[in-house]
Design an enzyme around this catalytic site. Structure first.
Site, PDB file in Angstrom:
ATOM      1  N   HIS A  92      89.022  64.389  32.131  1.00  0.00           N
ATOM      2  CA  HIS A  92      88.168  65.505  31.757  1.00  0.00           C
ATOM      3  C   HIS A  92      88.651  66.741  32.518  1.00  0.00           C
ATOM      4  CE1 HIS A  92      84.736  63.284  29.757  1.00  0.00           C
ATOM      5  NE2 HIS A  92      85.372  62.278  30.342  1.00  0.00           N
TER       6      HIS A  92
ATOM      7  N   HIS B  87      85.457  65.418  25.488  1.00  0.00           N
ATOM      8  CA  HIS B  87      84.764  66.697  25.295  1.00  0.00           C
ATOM      9  C   HIS B  87      85.698  67.695  24.619  1.00  0.00           C
ATOM     10  CE1 HIS B  87      81.841  65.568  28.728  1.00  0.00           C
ATOM     11  NE2 HIS B  87      81.292  65.336  27.564  1.00  0.00           N
TER      12      HIS B  87
ATOM     13  N   GLU C 104      88.600  64.783  36.898  1.00  0.00           N
ATOM     14  CA  GLU C 104      88.303  66.161  36.498  1.00  0.00           C
ATOM     15  C   GLU C 104      89.496  67.051  36.846  1.00  0.00           C
ATOM     16  OE1 GLU C 104      85.754  67.067  34.801  1.00  0.00           O
ATOM     17  OE2 GLU C 104      84.224  65.515  35.096  1.00  0.00           O
TER      18      GLU C 104
ATOM     19  N   GLU D 192      87.692  70.453  26.389  1.00  0.00           N
ATOM     20  CA  GLU D 192      88.588  69.922  27.422  1.00  0.00           C
ATOM     21  C   GLU D 192      89.885  69.414  26.780  1.00  0.00           C
ATOM     22  OE1 GLU D 192      86.208  67.147  29.679  1.00  0.00           O
ATOM     23  OE2 GLU D 192      84.628  68.649  29.992  1.00  0.00           O
TER      24      GLU D 192
END
Length: 397
Positions: free
Chosen positions: A308, A162, A367, A165
């Site tokens: 991420h 992404h 994450e 990110e």
């Protein structure tokens, strides 16, 4: 660092002279060097650089060897034209010095140009790493895989699926530099010596899956058409792309994989190119997603970790298809990072989903950090400190 072969030299001798594991030197040079070195050939010595030194009154190689803790023959090797007992005052010689500092500074707005610069520096200094082009982005930017080691356990790590990110790429490159340095200096990371992993693990890293998107977030729209006009239209004319997750065509690369992709296609709100969440018209329609799928198909990875942001949590299950060992690995990741391990979330078509769906092997979405993407660089040290345990556990678990 490069040295010129003398009569009687061998790679084994260089490993002793520079206190390096022989396999690191062997893997830093063409395979034909391993059995037959020829005089005057150039050999790469990983983890070293040549430092210029101006000869002072009274200097000899013996004196400099004692003063700088460098073997006399190492100084002789890199200064073949000098008489070690009669050095000209004011002349310049080279001193082979082990590199002790990081070459990579991941704590910055880490765009594609930074990545290429750092890959070049790391490849030059640690030539035992292997660089492979695994595909191209929509805009033709090369996607690179870095491989280290020769072990049967094949661990894959990636970042920046992404666009906003992008901090994940800097974190991964920071770790890569620390890992290579620890290998070449035989120094520990978190109490672990890295060299055994060189023979136990083949580490694969794609630090930036979505370079066009990262550059869009950090540097603004491209000059080339129709992409400039398209992204401005998708972004409602705004030059603020901080919320952009997709690739340059407005497709979310982590919604592109054939693991119940149809469910995501049906329920995702965007039905056309968007800054985020649009899964495309077909699975694997985008070159970046195709490149990652092809790499995974070819490589037979033992496990994958997709980095991420944000949430300080990790996802490790999919449709109850993950193997029993995934829970054990996730528990260790949780222990060493403080991140919460979550087995099941209502999501499909992600890279990790597809990997577990197809291979039934451990796959993890990590994450990093918490807050609003893109995460601020003020979190960099904390994120790296937390994630370093996960990087290392992925090798020893």
């Amino acid at each position: 660092m490069e040295v010129s072969v003398r009569l009687g030299d061998s790679l084994w001798y260089y490993s002793q002279l520079f206190e390096l594991p022989l396999p690191l030197i062997m893997d830093s040079n063409p395979i034909e060097f391993q059995s037959n070195l020829r005089v005057a050939e150039t050999v790469n010595i990983p983890g070293y650089e040549l430092e210029s030194y101006v000869i002072q009154q009274g200097d000899t190689f013996w004196k400099l060897s004692n003063e700088y803790n460098i073997p006399i023959d190492a100084i002789t090797l890199v200064n073949p034209s000098y008489n070690p007992l009669n050095l000209p005052i004011g002349g310049e010689i080279a001193l082979p010095r082990r590199i002790k500092t990081r070459l990579v500074n991941g704590k910055k707005e880490y765009h594609y140009e930074h990545l290429i610069e750092d890959l070049c520096k790391l490849k030059k200094t640690y030539p035992f790493i292997k660089l492979f082009k695994v595909g191209e982005s929509v805009l033709g930017q090369d996607l690179y895989e870095i491989k280290i080691g020769n072990g049967p356990k094949r661990v894959h790590i990636n970042g920046s699926f992404h666009a906003n990110e992008w901090i994940t790429s800097g974190i991964i490159m920071h770790f890569l530099n620390d890992y290579l340095h620890a290998l070449a200096t035989n120094t520990p990371l978190r109490g672990f010596y890295m060299y055994p992993f060189y023979h136990e693990v083949t580490l694969s890293i794609v630090p930036m899956v979505n370079p066009d998107g990262v550059d869009l977030v950090l540097k603004g729209p491209p000059e080339s058409e129709p992409y400039r006009s398209n992204v401005l239209t998708i972004n409602n004319g705004s030059l603020d792309f901080s919320n952009w997750k997709a690739n340059i065509r407005g497709v979310d690369l982590n919604n592109q994989y054939p693991a119940y992709w149809e469910i995501e296609k049906e329920r995702k709100e965007p039905k056309e190119p968007s800054p985020r969440d649009y899964p495309g018209d077909l699975p694997l329609s985008e070159p970046e997603a195709i490149a990652m799928a092809g790499l995974t198909e070819r490589s037979d990875f033992s496990r994958i970790l997709a980095f991420h942001t944000q949430g300080k949590e990790m996802y490790w299950g999919y449709m109850n298809l993950e193997p029993p060992e995934a829970a054990r690995i996730a528990s260790e990741f949780e222990r060493v990072s403080g991140y919460k391990a979550i087995q099941v979330i209502d999501s499909h078509a992600g890279f990790r989903d597809w990997y577990i769906y197809k291979w039934k092997r451990p796959g993890f979405t990590i994450e990093l950090g918490e807050g609003v993407n893109p995460l601020p660089l003020s979190q960099f040290e904390e994120i790296y400190d937390n994630s370093l345990g996960i990087f290392l556990a992925s090798l020893y678990m």
